[in-house]
Design an enzyme around this catalytic site. Structure first.
Site, PDB file in Angstrom:
ATOM      1  N   SER A 185       0.833  -1.208   0.000  1.00 37.50           N
ATOM      2  CA  SER A 185       0.000   0.000   0.000  1.00 37.50           C
ATOM      3  C   SER A 185       0.868   1.258   0.000  1.00 37.50           C
ATOM      4  CB  SER A 185      -0.902   0.020   1.245  1.00 37.50           C
ATOM      5  OG  SER A 185      -1.810  -1.045   1.193  1.00 37.50           O
ATOM      6  N   ARG A 224       1.533   4.270  -3.031  1.00 43.02           N
ATOM      7  CA  ARG A 224       1.291   5.673  -2.692  1.00 43.02           C
ATOM      8  C   ARG A 224       2.560   6.504  -2.823  1.00 43.02           C
ATOM      9  NH1 ARG A 224      -2.420   2.490  -0.468  1.00 43.02           N
ATOM     10  NH2 ARG A 224      -4.432   3.289   0.277  1.00 43.02           N
ATOM     11  N   GLY A 255      -5.803  -3.794  -8.041  1.00 45.01           N
ATOM     12  CA  GLY A 255      -6.946  -2.918  -7.747  1.00 45.01           C
ATOM     13  C   GLY A 255      -6.477  -1.620  -7.115  1.00 45.01           C
ATOM     14  N   SER A 287     -13.530   0.818   2.254  1.00 46.66           N
ATOM     15  CA  SER A 287     -12.484   0.641   1.244  1.00 46.66           C
ATOM     16  C   SER A 287     -11.489   1.791   1.267  1.00 46.66           C
ATOM     17  CB  SER A 287     -13.111   0.546  -0.153  1.00 46.66           C
ATOM     18  OG  SER A 287     -12.095   0.685  -1.124  1.00 46.66           O
ATOM     19  N   GLN A 326      -9.142   2.027  -0.805  1.00 48.46           N
ATOM     20  CA  GLN A 326      -8.892   2.401  -2.199  1.00 48.46           C
ATOM     21  C   GLN A 326      -9.865   3.494  -2.634  1.00 48.46           C
ATOM     22  OE1 GLN A 326      -9.063  -1.269  -4.401  1.00 48.46           O
ATOM     23  NE2 GLN A 326      -7.200  -2.067  -3.468  1.00 48.46           N
ATOM     24  N   ASP A 340      -7.017  -8.314   4.128  1.00 56.65           N
ATOM     25  CA  ASP A 340      -6.231  -9.163   3.218  1.00 56.65           C
ATOM     26  C   ASP A 340      -5.736 -10.444   3.894  1.00 56.65           C
ATOM     27  OD1 ASP A 340      -6.544  -7.370   1.150  1.00 56.65           O
ATOM     28  OD2 ASP A 340      -4.698  -6.278   1.606  1.00 56.65           O
ATOM     29  N   LYS A 386     -12.362  -9.134  -4.038  1.00 56.65           N
ATOM     30  CA  LYS A 386     -10.905  -8.948  -4.072  1.00 56.65           C
ATOM     31  C   LYS A 386     -10.353  -9.542  -5.375  1.00 56.65           C
ATOM     32  CE  LYS A 386     -10.528  -6.807  -0.222  1.00 56.65           C
ATOM     33  NZ  LYS A 386     -10.102  -5.398  -0.243  1.00 56.65           N
ATOM     34  N   ARG A 437      -2.834 -14.156  -2.706  1.00 60.98           N
ATOM     35  CA  ARG A 437      -3.030 -14.547  -1.304  1.00 60.98           C
ATOM     36  C   ARG A 437      -3.684 -15.926  -1.174  1.00 60.98           C
ATOM     37  NH1 ARG A 437      -1.016  -9.998   0.804  1.00 60.98           N
ATOM     38  NH2 ARG A 437      -1.811  -8.016   0.014  1.00 60.98           N
TER      39      ARG A 437
HETATM   40  C1  S3P Z   1      -5.587  -1.388  -0.184  1.00 68.72           C
HETATM   41  C2  S3P Z   1      -6.879  -1.435   0.277  1.00 68.72           C
HETATM   42  C3  S3P Z   1      -7.635  -2.686   0.429  1.00 68.72           C
HETATM   43  C4  S3P Z   1      -6.726  -3.915   0.380  1.00 68.72           C
HETATM   44  C5  S3P Z   1      -5.717  -3.827  -0.724  1.00 68.72           C
HETATM   45  C6  S3P Z   1      -4.835  -2.606  -0.529  1.00 68.72           C
HETATM   46  C7  S3P Z   1      -4.918  -0.083  -0.289  1.00 68.72           C
HETATM   47  O1  S3P Z   1      -8.578  -2.782  -0.625  1.00 68.72           O
HETATM   48  O2  S3P Z   1      -7.504  -5.078   0.229  1.00 68.72           O
HETATM   49  O3  S3P Z   1      -4.894  -4.979  -0.755  1.00 68.72           O
HETATM   50  O4  S3P Z   1      -3.685  -0.037  -0.441  1.00 68.72           O
HETATM   51  O5  S3P Z   1      -5.625   0.941  -0.218  1.00 68.72           O
HETATM   52  P1  S3P Z   1     -10.068  -2.139  -0.528  1.00 68.72           P
HETATM   53  O6  S3P Z   1      -9.955  -0.683  -0.601  1.00 68.72           O
HETATM   54  O7  S3P Z   1     -10.801  -2.734  -1.691  1.00 68.72           O
HETATM   55  O8  S3P Z   1     -10.606  -2.622   0.793  1.00 68.72           O
END
Ligand code: S3P
Length: 450
Positions: A29, A33, A101, A174, A176, A327, A354, A403
């Site tokens: 993550s 970023r 994602g 979420s 994300q 996760d 996921k 995973r």
């Molecule tokens: C993440 C947010 C999560 C997580 C993903 C990483 C992130 O997803 O499952 O592996 O870095 O913001 P969601 O926003 O779909 O919950």
């Protein structure tokens, strides 16, 4: 990218004690970023400990396509010469985010309030995942999106040349979605406000503050209210990416179930929005200790020490904890097989969208390995058989999901019969050194079918 080549069948079999030090890679993550925010400020951001997994490498490529200069200096050290907030160039080609994602949703947010158009795609897994959860709030800024039926990739976003600020209550837990809205808010005038009812990982908020944005977070009756002042001049940073707790989960859980194991996993970020698995394991009776607790780069960090734990018990994992370990449910469900009693996981609907439908993928694989599993739309339960009593002997579909593949490799290390996955290649998206790292600890993983 992964999952586009020849499948790599992998088999894991019962092994002797896992021992030694497991230096897991940088946080996924924070790595995404770092590259995206680095591209959104003028000047050079230096990053050490970047995760060099396929997901993050795809984001690096994307940032180059939007005009940033991204350089790999070797050994996890990278630099980004950014272009500034609102200054992305229009990419000449399609942005392929592979399996990620996080990559695609955050990048969509970052370009949504600039006057450019970009087309996004990904692998079969990513092209099946919902993007409406991001494009709906981005439309409030004035961004237009055209994708496949059901809001799926490939998808073209026409950025809002004259964006308006937004107030948005995130309807699903979420990070994300929250992050996409915040990144879009960077180039909107005035204040963008994002409200989340359940706290999700807060790396975007912390890093935006680190990059010099004016951002305020308040816990209210309505939820966590995040207020961002638009159009800041972000300042380039030196970022030391902490090691990923979601990757640490695999050697930690393996050590708990393999007799005689004692593994140290140093330097793991224990940000409360990420550490739910470790709390859960300790509640189950795991011999898991935090050593050398410290603060690094503003984040709580510790060395995790995991030892074989034959007396773990199933527990009910509180739904309020789900976001902080979202996760980690696949590997938790493997540990649950080696505990006694039922492990009950509620409030986990997000697992269905996921990289794969993780409840379905795990339930099918666990059942094939001799485990009783019950499931509903947003819950599942695993009935443990106790240490030393897990049959194994299954070949499981990994469904382009790293995973799922790693969770079943962990299971094979302590089950009676070997456990195989049809394709372990997705592991490189998040944990490219999984196989050598686990092998060095004592695991027996081979690149072959059972
Ligand atoms: C993440 C947010 C999560 C997580 C993903 C990483 C992130 O997803 O499952 O592996 O870095 O913001 P969601 O926003 O779909 O919950």
């Amino acid at each position: 990218m992964s999952g586009h080549g020849t499948p790599v069948p992998m088999t894991s079999r019962a092994c002797g004690p896992l021992t030694g030090i497991a230096e897991v890679p940088g946080d996924k993550s924070i790595s995404h970023r770092s590259l995206i925010l680095g591209a959104m400020c003028v000047g050079e951001t230096r990053i050490t400990g970047l995760l060099e997994g396929d997901d993050v490498l795809d984001t690096a490529k994307a940032m180059r396509a939007f005009g940033a200069t991204v350089t790999d200096h070797g050994g996890g050290e990278w630099s980004v010469q950014g272009v500034g907030v609102g200054a992305f160039a229009e990419p000449a080609g399609v942005i392929d985010c592979g399996n990620s994602g996080t990559g695609v949703r955050l990048i969509m947010g970052a370009m949504a309030t600039t006057g450019i158009t970009a087309t996004f795609t990904g692998d079969a897994s990513l092209c099946s995942r919902p993007m409406g959860r991001v494009t709906d709030p981005l439309a409030l800024f004035g961004t237009r999106a055209v994708g496949r039926d059901g809001g799926r990739l490939p998808m073209t976003l026409v950025g809002a040349a004259n964006p308006v600020p937004v107030r948005y209550v995130v309807p699903v837990p979420s990070a994300q979605v929250k992050s996409a809205v915040l990144l879009a808010g960077l180039n909107a005038p005035g204040q963008t406000v994002v409200i989340e009812k359940e706290a999700t990982r807060d790396h975007t908020e912390r890093m935006l503050a680190g990059f010099g944005a004016e951002i305020d977070v308040e816990d209210t009756d309505e939820g966590r209210v995040i207020t961002l002042q638009g159009q800041p001049e972000l300042q380039p940073q030196q970022i030391a990416v902490p090691r990923d707790p979601s990757s640490a989960a695999f050697p930690v859980c393996a050590a708990l179930i393999v007799p005689g194991s004692d593994v140290l996993v140093p330097g793991i970020g224990l940000n409360p929005t990420r550490a739910g698995l470790f709390t859960t394991l300790r509640e189950m009776g795991a011999d898991l200790t935090y050593e050398n607790e410290r603060i690094e780069g503003g984040e709580p960090v510790a060395d995790l020490r995991a030892r074989y734990s034959p007396d773990m018990k199933g527990i009910s994992v509180p739904p309020a904890r789900a976001a902080s370990m979202i996760d980690e449910y696949p590997v938790l469900s493997v540990v649950a097989c080696f505990a006694t009693g039922v492990t009950d996981m509620q409030g986990v609907r997000e697992l269905r969208v996921k990289e794969s439908d993780r409840i379905d993928a795990m339930a099918k694989g666990l059942r094939a390995a001799g485990i009783e599993v019950a499931e509903g739309d947003d819950w599942w339960q695993v009935t443990g058989r106790g240490a030393g009593n897990v049959p194994g002997g299954a070949t499981v579909e990994s469904r382009l999901d790293h995973r799922i593949a790693m969770a079943f490799m962990v299971m094979g290390m302590a089950a009676h019969k070997p456990v195989s996955v049809d394709d372990g290649s997705p592991i490189t998206t998040s944990f490219p050194i999984f196989e050598p790292l686990m092998t060095r600890l004592g695991a027996q993983i081979s690149r072959s079918a059972a």
